[in-house]
Motif scaffolding. Structure first.
Motif, PDB file in Angstrom:
ATOM      1  N   LEU A  80       0.818  -1.208   0.000  1.00  9.27           N
ATOM      2  CA  LEU A  80       0.000   0.000   0.000  1.00  9.27           C
ATOM      3  C   LEU A  80       0.855   1.263   0.000  1.00  9.27           C
ATOM      4  CD1 LEU A  80      -2.907  -0.937   2.427  1.00  9.27           C
ATOM      5  CD2 LEU A  80      -3.162  -0.183   0.064  1.00  9.27           C
ATOM      6  N   THR A  81       1.882   1.294   0.823  1.00  5.43           N
ATOM      7  CA  THR A  81       2.708   2.503   0.876  1.00  5.43           C
ATOM      8  C   THR A  81       3.497   2.681  -0.420  1.00  5.43           C
ATOM      9  OG1 THR A  81       4.442   1.265   2.069  1.00  5.43           O
ATOM     10  CG2 THR A  81       2.887   2.554   3.388  1.00  5.43           C
ATOM     11  N   SER A  82       3.929   1.578  -1.018  1.00  2.00           N
ATOM     12  CA  SER A  82       4.646   1.671  -2.293  1.00  2.00           C
ATOM     13  C   SER A  82       3.735   2.194  -3.395  1.00  2.00           C
ATOM     14  CB  SER A  82       5.208   0.298  -2.689  1.00  2.00           C
ATOM     15  OG  SER A  82       6.165  -0.151  -1.751  1.00  2.00           O
ATOM     16  N   ALA A  83       2.477   1.748  -3.387  1.00  2.00           N
ATOM     17  CA  ALA A  83       1.534   2.162  -4.434  1.00  2.00           C
ATOM     18  C   ALA A  83       1.040   3.586  -4.235  1.00  2.00           C
ATOM     19  CB  ALA A  83       0.341   1.207  -4.473  1.00  2.00           C
ATOM     20  N   SER A  84       0.974   4.040  -2.989  1.00  3.65           N
ATOM     21  CA  SER A  84       0.380   5.351  -2.692  1.00  3.65           C
ATOM     22  C   SER A  84       1.406   6.456  -2.489  1.00  3.65           C
ATOM     23  CB  SER A  84      -0.484   5.252  -1.428  1.00  3.65           C
ATOM     24  OG  SER A  84       0.326   4.989  -0.289  1.00  3.65           O
ATOM     25  N   GLY A  85       2.634   6.088  -2.118  1.00  3.09           N
ATOM     26  CA  GLY A  85       3.635   7.094  -1.780  1.00  3.09           C
ATOM     27  C   GLY A  85       3.502   7.599  -0.358  1.00  3.09           C
ATOM     28  N   LEU A  86       2.597   7.019   0.428  1.00  8.14           N
ATOM     29  CA  LEU A  86       2.443   7.383   1.835  1.00  8.14           C
ATOM     30  C   LEU A  86       3.323   6.472   2.688  1.00  8.14           C
ATOM     31  CD1 LEU A  86      -1.365   8.099   1.663  1.00  8.14           C
ATOM     32  CD2 LEU A  86       0.451   9.775   1.929  1.00  8.14           C
ATOM     33  N   ASP A  87       3.266   6.624   4.001  1.00  9.23           N
ATOM     34  CA  ASP A  87       4.309   6.026   4.832  1.00  9.23           C
ATOM     35  C   ASP A  87       3.852   5.013   5.874  1.00  9.23           C
ATOM     36  OD1 ASP A  87       6.552   7.699   3.785  1.00  9.23           O
ATOM     37  OD2 ASP A  87       5.311   9.318   4.597  1.00  9.23           O
ATOM     38  N   ALA A  88       2.595   5.054   6.291  1.00 11.45           N
ATOM     39  CA  ALA A  88       2.132   4.150   7.336  1.00 11.45           C
ATOM     40  C   ALA A  88       0.683   3.788   7.093  1.00 11.45           C
ATOM     41  CB  ALA A  88       2.296   4.786   8.711  1.00 11.45           C
ATOM     42  N   VAL A  89       0.282   2.610   7.586  1.00 11.07           N
ATOM     43  CA  VAL A  89      -1.059   2.082   7.328  1.00 11.07           C
ATOM     44  C   VAL A  89      -1.692   1.618   8.634  1.00 11.07           C
ATOM     45  CG1 VAL A  89      -2.423   0.389   6.031  1.00 11.07           C
ATOM     46  CG2 VAL A  89      -0.276   1.264   5.064  1.00 11.07           C
ATOM     47  N   ARG A 218      -5.445   3.433 -12.237  1.00  8.77           N
ATOM     48  CA  ARG A 218      -4.274   3.742 -11.417  1.00  8.77           C
ATOM     49  C   ARG A 218      -4.501   3.086 -10.065  1.00  8.77           C
ATOM     50  NH1 ARG A 218      -1.429   8.373 -13.150  1.00  8.77           N
ATOM     51  NH2 ARG A 218       0.124   7.741 -11.597  1.00  8.77           N
ATOM     52  N   PRO A 219      -3.437   2.882  -9.258  1.00  6.81           N
ATOM     53  CA  PRO A 219      -3.685   2.302  -7.936  1.00  6.81           C
ATOM     54  C   PRO A 219      -4.759   3.064  -7.165  1.00  6.81           C
ATOM     55  CG  PRO A 219      -1.335   2.297  -8.390  1.00  6.81           C
ATOM     56  CD  PRO A 219      -1.988   3.048  -9.520  1.00  6.81           C
ATOM     57  N   PHE A 220      -4.674   4.418  -7.235  1.00  8.70           N
ATOM     58  CA  PHE A 220      -5.664   5.281  -6.581  1.00  8.70           C
ATOM     59  C   PHE A 220      -6.024   6.414  -7.534  1.00  8.70           C
ATOM     60  CE2 PHE A 220      -3.106   3.260  -3.304  1.00  8.70           C
ATOM     61  CZ  PHE A 220      -4.105   2.640  -2.557  1.00  8.70           C
ATOM     62  N   ALA A 221      -7.277   6.833  -7.475  1.00  7.71           N
ATOM     63  CA  ALA A 221      -7.772   7.806  -8.449  1.00  7.71           C
ATOM     64  C   ALA A 221      -7.110   9.166  -8.317  1.00  7.71           C
ATOM     65  CB  ALA A 221      -9.288   7.945  -8.323  1.00  7.71           C
ATOM     66  N   TYR A 222      -6.685   9.548  -7.109  1.00 12.02           N
ATOM     67  CA  TYR A 222      -6.064  10.877  -6.947  1.00 12.02           C
ATOM     68  C   TYR A 222      -4.782  10.992  -7.758  1.00 12.02           C
ATOM     69  CZ  TYR A 222      -2.571   8.994  -3.645  1.00 12.02           C
ATOM     70  OH  TYR A 222      -1.544   8.290  -3.065  1.00 12.02           O
ATOM     71  N   GLN A 223      -4.206   9.850  -8.155  1.00  9.79           N
ATOM     72  CA  GLN A 223      -2.952   9.878  -8.907  1.00  9.79           C
ATOM     73  C   GLN A 223      -3.141  10.363 -10.337  1.00  9.79           C
ATOM     74  OE1 GLN A 223      -2.040   5.791  -7.924  1.00  9.79           O
ATOM     75  NE2 GLN A 223      -0.563   6.389  -6.364  1.00  9.79           N
ATOM     76  N   HIS A 224      -4.384  10.466 -10.791  1.00 10.78           N
ATOM     77  CA  HIS A 224      -4.658  11.071 -12.101  1.00 10.78           C
ATOM     78  C   HIS A 224      -4.498  12.593 -12.047  1.00 10.78           C
ATOM     79  CE1 HIS A 224      -6.288   7.454 -14.049  1.00 10.78           C
ATOM     80  NE2 HIS A 224      -6.957   7.207 -12.933  1.00 10.78           N
ATOM     81  N   TYR A 225      -4.491  13.166 -10.838  1.00 13.14           N
ATOM     82  CA  TYR A 225      -4.569  14.615 -10.685  1.00 13.14           C
ATOM     83  C   TYR A 225      -3.327  15.231 -10.030  1.00 13.14           C
ATOM     84  CZ  TYR A 225      -9.513  13.590 -11.471  1.00 13.14           C
ATOM     85  OH  TYR A 225     -10.705  13.139 -11.986  1.00 13.14           O
ATOM     86  N   SER A 226      -2.284  14.424  -9.825  1.00  8.70           N
ATOM     87  CA  SER A 226      -1.039  14.917  -9.207  1.00  8.70           C
ATOM     88  C   SER A 226      -1.292  15.555  -7.840  1.00  8.70           C
ATOM     89  CB  SER A 226      -0.344  15.922 -10.134  1.00  8.70           C
ATOM     90  OG  SER A 226      -0.024  15.333 -11.374  1.00  8.70           O
ATOM     91  N   LEU A 227      -2.199  14.976  -7.074  1.00  9.42           N
ATOM     92  CA  LEU A 227      -2.480  15.473  -5.727  1.00  9.42           C
ATOM     93  C   LEU A 227      -1.506  14.865  -4.731  1.00  9.42           C
ATOM     94  CD1 LEU A 227      -6.379  15.198  -5.794  1.00  9.42           C
ATOM     95  CD2 LEU A 227      -5.013  17.278  -6.037  1.00  9.42           C
ATOM     96  N   ASN A 228      -1.351  15.546  -3.603  1.00  8.81           N
ATOM     97  CA  ASN A 228      -0.421  15.114  -2.556  1.00  8.81           C
ATOM     98  C   ASN A 228      -1.173  15.027  -1.228  1.00  8.81           C
ATOM     99  OD1 ASN A 228       1.882  14.495  -1.089  1.00  8.81           O
ATOM    100  ND2 ASN A 228       2.508  16.637  -0.892  1.00  8.81           N
ATOM    101  N   PRO A 229      -2.001  13.980  -1.045  1.00  9.62           N
ATOM    102  CA  PRO A 229      -2.820  13.888   0.158  1.00  9.62           C
ATOM    103  C   PRO A 229      -1.993  13.561   1.397  1.00  9.62           C
ATOM    104  CG  PRO A 229      -3.048  11.907  -1.151  1.00  9.62           C
ATOM    105  CD  PRO A 229      -2.237  12.864  -1.970  1.00  9.62           C
TER     106      PRO A 229
END
Length: 386
Positions: A80-89, A218-229
């Motif tokens: 999940l972190t690899s696919a999202s670019g986030l750090d903890a789950v 895409r793994p997550f839809a926000y990745q279509h929009y270059s967002l940084n959640p």
């Protein structure tokens, strides 16, 4: 009389078996399933890769407390972190629970109380997530809701620009509203939401419960929009039908979810993690996602072409295999007719037919579904005109 509370308007068929995109009812009739358990069976029904992983885990260990280390939980978190670019789950059992965790974490971390969401949003049916949802029909009958949620109009940058309240802990949104009508956010609006979060020193929470796990290509839809959640929630398609929810967050948030601040008895247990790991290893593969993109573009293009002269069709919208067909009439009868003709679909509000096929759907199945869709809609239109 049923001994189950009547919280669902159940259909007149029971599905008793399924493989891939096809399901069969109690009378032996076969359907193309373009509901997928509401975006859950992203690998289709009974995917062998998940079945094998779960069977292997069944022979070793089903459940232990989260007081113990769980290796498969760490492995699933890494995916999940690899696919999202986030750090903890944080693992839980559903989308509502994931959103509950996000709400708690945002308030705990910022020390603020308000959360902004949007009209026609849907974030769950627990008391907090119901309060976060911007739909009156979800609120009705439950008395006063939690007072710290405020709803803004979706895709309205002007209304967003007026927000100046520094007590906002987070802004929470779906980049494509699912239950509210399959409403995609415009790129400029979504970028404006992120900018407003930075202006207010608030967190950006993106609800990917329905749009995640490859649903949009895409793994997550926000990745279509270059967002940084700062926080992303997911569930539904993560476990191929096994209850799995997840909240992902940035590294800076980790100290705010220290031992004792949150928990889940069943969340992240070995059996669920076996299903999630096998599911994500398949879906997050670059070749698999590319195939989803190609197939969904093929389907959208053909559907748009074939329905362009249907006067009752107002709009075709969505991304990947999260598609809404908007009509100028209520769609209940259309959905019933589609089901009778062998295609399972569902509504998104009163005027939108929602299509959520398995991501593994074949081109031949897409063509079959399109034939049923077009012929049914044209028949419905001719009946209405007559």
């Amino acid at each position: 009389m049923s001994q189950v509370f009547p919280t669902y308007n159940r259909l007149d068929i029971e599905l008793v078996s399924g493989k891939g995109t096809e399901v069969k009812d109690q009378n032996g009739k076969t359907y193309l399933d373009f509901i997928s358990g509401i975006a859950v069976c992203n690998l289709g029904h009974s995917p062998s890769v998940v079945k094998e992983a779960v069977e292997k885990q069944l022979d070793t260990l089903w459940h232990v407390s989260n007081l113990f280390p769980i290796t498969k939980q760490e492995e699933a978190a890494t995916l999940l972190t690899s696919a999202s670019g986030l750090d903890a789950v944080f693992f839980c059992n559903s989308g509502a629970e994931a959103n509950e965790a996000a709400i708690k974490l945002s308030k705990k971390h910022t020390g603020k109380t308000k959360i902004l969401t949007f009209k026609q949003s849907f974030h769950g049916r627990t008391f907090a997530t119901m309060s976060a949802t911007g739909q009156e029909k979800i609120h009705s009958g439950f008395g006063p809701l939690l007072p710290t949620f405020e709803y803004l109009p979706y895709n309205d940058e002007h209304a967003l620009s007026k927000v100046k309240d520094k007590d906002v802990a987070a802004i929470m949104l779906e980049v494509i509203q699912g239950e509210g009508g399959v409403n995609p956010g415009t790129p400029s609006f979504l970028q404006a939401v992120e900018a407003k979060c930075r202006e207010l020193d608030a967190l950006l929470i993106i609800d990917e419960v329905q749009t995640g796990a490859g649903r949009t290509g895409r793994p997550f839809a926000y990745q279509h929009y270059s967002l940084n959640p700062d926080i992303v929630t997911a569930a539904k398609g993560l476990g191929s039908g096994f209850p799995v929810g997840a909240m992902m967050g940035k590294e800076a948030l980790i100290p705010s979810f220290s031992p004792g601040t949150h928990g889940s008895t069943f969340g992240g247990n070995p059996l669920a993690m076996a299903a999630a790991k096998a599911t994500m290893e398949t879906i997050f593969d670059e070749g698999f996602l590319k195939d989803v993109q190609l197939k969904s573009e093929y389907f959208m293009n053909k559907m748009t072409l074939q329905l362009q002269e249907c006067q009752i069709v107002k709009e075709i919208k969505g991304a990947g295999f999260m598609i809404g067909i908007s009509f100028d009439t209520e769609v209940k009868d259309i959905i019933t007719e589609l089901r009778h003709n062998g295609l399972l679909t569902l509504p998104a509000g009163t005027h939108v037919v929602r299509l959520l096929p398995p991501l593994t759907v074949t081109y031949d199945e897409l063509d079959q579904a399109l034939h049923i869709l077009v012929s049914t809609i044209k028949h419905h239109q001719s009946v209405e005109v007559y």
